[in-house]
Design a protein around this motif. Structure first.
Motif, PDB file in Angstrom:
ATOM      1  N   LEU A  32      -8.111 -21.933  61.072  1.00 49.17           N
ATOM      2  CA  LEU A  32      -7.820 -23.145  60.297  1.00 49.17           C
ATOM      3  C   LEU A  32      -6.416 -23.673  60.582  1.00 49.17           C
ATOM      4  N   MET A  33      -5.454 -22.778  60.651  1.00 45.30           N
ATOM      5  CA  MET A  33      -4.077 -23.206  60.914  1.00 45.30           C
ATOM      6  C   MET A  33      -3.943 -23.789  62.320  1.00 45.30           C
ATOM      7  N   ALA A  34      -4.701 -23.246  63.266  1.00 44.30           N
ATOM      8  CA  ALA A  34      -4.661 -23.772  64.631  1.00 44.30           C
ATOM      9  C   ALA A  34      -5.264 -25.176  64.693  1.00 44.30           C
ATOM     10  N   GLN A  35      -6.162 -25.494  63.779  1.00 47.92           N
ATOM     11  CA  GLN A  35      -6.811 -26.813  63.766  1.00 47.92           C
ATOM     12  C   GLN A  35      -6.004 -27.865  63.021  1.00 47.92           C
ATOM     13  N   GLU A  36      -5.057 -27.440  62.226  1.00 41.90           N
ATOM     14  CA  GLU A  36      -4.301 -28.373  61.394  1.00 41.90           C
ATOM     15  C   GLU A  36      -3.606 -29.477  62.185  1.00 41.90           C
ATOM     16  N   PRO A  37      -2.939 -29.190  63.304  1.00 44.47           N
ATOM     17  CA  PRO A  37      -2.304 -30.288  64.044  1.00 44.47           C
ATOM     18  C   PRO A  37      -3.316 -31.358  64.489  1.00 44.47           C
ATOM     19  N   TYR A  38      -4.491 -30.911  64.889  1.00 44.29           N
ATOM     20  CA  TYR A  38      -5.512 -31.878  65.291  1.00 44.29           C
ATOM     21  C   TYR A  38      -5.923 -32.736  64.103  1.00 44.29           C
ATOM     22  N   LEU A  39      -6.133 -32.116  62.960  1.00 46.55           N
ATOM     23  CA  LEU A  39      -6.589 -32.846  61.784  1.00 46.55           C
ATOM     24  C   LEU A  39      -5.519 -33.769  61.207  1.00 46.55           C
ATOM     25  N   MET A  40      -4.261 -33.423  61.405  1.00 44.45           N
ATOM     26  CA  MET A  40      -3.163 -34.244  60.872  1.00 44.45           C
ATOM     27  C   MET A  40      -2.799 -35.386  61.816  1.00 44.45           C
ATOM     28  N   ASN A  41      -3.316 -35.372  63.032  1.00 44.96           N
ATOM     29  CA  ASN A  41      -3.016 -36.406  64.013  1.00 44.96           C
ATOM     30  C   ASN A  41      -3.599 -37.738  63.554  1.00 44.96           C
ATOM     31  N   THR A  47      -6.132 -47.503  74.062  1.00 45.15           N
ATOM     32  CA  THR A  47      -6.967 -48.012  75.147  1.00 45.15           C
ATOM     33  C   THR A  47      -8.351 -47.391  75.048  1.00 45.15           C
ATOM     34  N   LEU A  48      -9.266 -47.944  75.804  1.00 42.09           N
ATOM     35  CA  LEU A  48     -10.624 -47.401  75.821  1.00 42.09           C
ATOM     36  C   LEU A  48     -10.618 -45.950  76.286  1.00 42.09           C
ATOM     37  N   ASP A  49      -9.839 -45.640  77.309  1.00 35.22           N
ATOM     38  CA  ASP A  49      -9.756 -44.263  77.803  1.00 35.22           C
ATOM     39  C   ASP A  49      -9.208 -43.318  76.733  1.00 35.22           C
ATOM     40  N   ALA A  50      -8.206 -43.781  76.015  1.00 33.13           N
ATOM     41  CA  ALA A  50      -7.613 -42.953  74.964  1.00 33.13           C
ATOM     42  C   ALA A  50      -8.623 -42.690  73.849  1.00 33.13           C
ATOM     43  N   VAL A  51      -9.386 -43.709  73.483  1.00 35.29           N
ATOM     44  CA  VAL A  51     -10.397 -43.543  72.437  1.00 35.29           C
ATOM     45  C   VAL A  51     -11.491 -42.586  72.907  1.00 35.29           C
ATOM     46  N   GLU A  52     -11.927 -42.725  74.139  1.00 37.46           N
ATOM     47  CA  GLU A  52     -12.948 -41.822  74.672  1.00 37.46           C
ATOM     48  C   GLU A  52     -12.440 -40.386  74.713  1.00 37.46           C
ATOM     49  N   ASN A  53     -11.188 -40.216  75.058  1.00 35.67           N
ATOM     50  CA  ASN A  53     -10.584 -38.880  75.064  1.00 35.67           C
ATOM     51  C   ASN A  53     -10.541 -38.297  73.653  1.00 35.67           C
ATOM     52  N   LEU A  54     -10.179 -39.111  72.683  1.00 35.60           N
ATOM     53  CA  LEU A  54     -10.153 -38.649  71.295  1.00 35.60           C
ATOM     54  C   LEU A  54     -11.553 -38.289  70.807  1.00 35.60           C
ATOM     55  N   LEU A  55     -12.547 -39.055  71.226  1.00 34.88           N
ATOM     56  CA  LEU A  55     -13.928 -38.741  70.847  1.00 34.88           C
ATOM     57  C   LEU A  55     -14.365 -37.403  71.433  1.00 34.88           C
ATOM     58  N   LYS A  56     -13.988 -37.142  72.674  1.00 33.37           N
ATOM     59  CA  LYS A  56     -14.314 -35.858  73.301  1.00 33.37           C
ATOM     60  C   LYS A  56     -13.635 -34.708  72.562  1.00 33.37           C
ATOM     61  N   LYS A  57     -12.383 -34.910  72.184  1.00 37.90           N
ATOM     62  CA  LYS A  57     -11.667 -33.874  71.432  1.00 37.90           C
ATOM     63  C   LYS A  57     -12.341 -33.625  70.087  1.00 37.90           C
ATOM     64  N   HIS A  58     -12.801 -34.712  69.462  1.00 38.17           N
ATOM     65  CA  HIS A  58     -13.451 -34.554  68.165  1.00 38.17           C
ATOM     66  C   HIS A  58     -14.787 -33.818  68.309  1.00 38.17           C
ATOM     67  N   ALA A  60     -15.483 -31.620  70.548  1.00 40.00           N
ATOM     68  CA  ALA A  60     -15.115 -30.215  70.776  1.00 40.00           C
ATOM     69  C   ALA A  60     -14.739 -29.541  69.458  1.00 40.00           C
ATOM     70  N   PHE A  61     -14.031 -30.271  68.609  1.00 42.53           N
ATOM     71  CA  PHE A  61     -13.662 -29.736  67.302  1.00 42.53           C
ATOM     72  C   PHE A  61     -14.911 -29.460  66.467  1.00 42.53           C
ATOM     73  N   GLU A  62     -15.869 -30.384  66.473  1.00 42.82           N
ATOM     74  CA  GLU A  62     -17.097 -30.196  65.703  1.00 42.82           C
ATOM     75  C   GLU A  62     -17.872 -28.965  66.195  1.00 42.82           C
ATOM     76  N   LYS A  63     -17.933 -28.766  67.496  1.00 43.45           N
ATOM     77  CA  LYS A  63     -18.618 -27.590  68.041  1.00 43.45           C
ATOM     78  C   LYS A  63     -17.900 -26.315  67.629  1.00 43.45           C
ATOM     79  N   SER A  64     -16.593 -26.345  67.691  1.00 48.14           N
ATOM     80  CA  SER A  64     -15.808 -25.179  67.293  1.00 48.14           C
ATOM     81  C   SER A  64     -16.008 -24.875  65.811  1.00 48.14           C
ATOM     82  N   ALA A  65     -16.024 -25.914  64.997  1.00 47.68           N
ATOM     83  CA  ALA A  65     -16.227 -25.729  63.557  1.00 47.68           C
ATOM     84  C   ALA A  65     -17.615 -25.160  63.277  1.00 47.68           C
ATOM     85  N   ALA A  66     -18.600 -25.609  64.018  1.00 45.16           N
ATOM     86  CA  ALA A  66     -19.962 -25.099  63.824  1.00 45.16           C
ATOM     87  C   ALA A  66     -20.040 -23.611  64.152  1.00 45.16           C
TER      88      ALA A  66
END
Length: 86
Positions: A32-41, A47-58, A60-66
Motif C-alpha cells: 500500500l505504501m509503495a502505491q501511495e505516490p501513484y495514487l497521490m499523483n 498530450t495524447l501520448d502522456a494520457v495513453e501512458n497514464l492509462l497503461k500505468k493505471h 497495471a495498477f488495477e492488475k496489481s491490486a487484483a
C-alpha cells in the motif's frame, strides 16, 4: 501430561497464527505504501501520448491490486486470540 501437551499445542498454534497475520499485514502495508505516490499523483497528461501512458500505468495498477485482493481478504480473517484462555 496429555492435557498440558494439548494446551501447549493450542497456544503454539495461536502464536503461529498471530505471527502469520503480522507478516501478512506488514507485506500488505508495504504494498500500500509503495502505491501511495501513484495514487497521490494529480497529473492528467498534456498530450495524447502522456494520457495513453497514464492509462497503461493505471491498468497495471488495477492488475496489481487484483493480485493483492486475496492477501487483503486473508487479513480480514479473525484470529482466535479472543477465544483462547490460558
Amino acid at each position: 501430561m496429555v492435557d498440558q501437551w494439548e494446551s501447549r499445542w493450542e497456544y503454539l498454534q495461536l502464536i503461529l497464527e498471530v505471527y502469520q497475520f503480522a507478516r501478512d499485514a506488514a507485506v500488505a502495508e508495504a504494498w500500500l505504501m509503495a502505491q501511495e505516490p501513484y495514487l497521490m499523483n494529480t497529473e492528467l497528461g498534456d498530450t495524447l501520448d502522456a494520457v495513453e501512458n497514464l492509462l497503461k500505468k493505471h491498468e497495471a495498477f488495477e492488475k496489481s491490486a487484483a493480485t493483492q485482493e486475496e492477501r487483503f481478504a486473508a487479513l480480514e480473517k479473525l484470529t482466535t486470540v479472543s477465544t483462547y484462555r490460558r
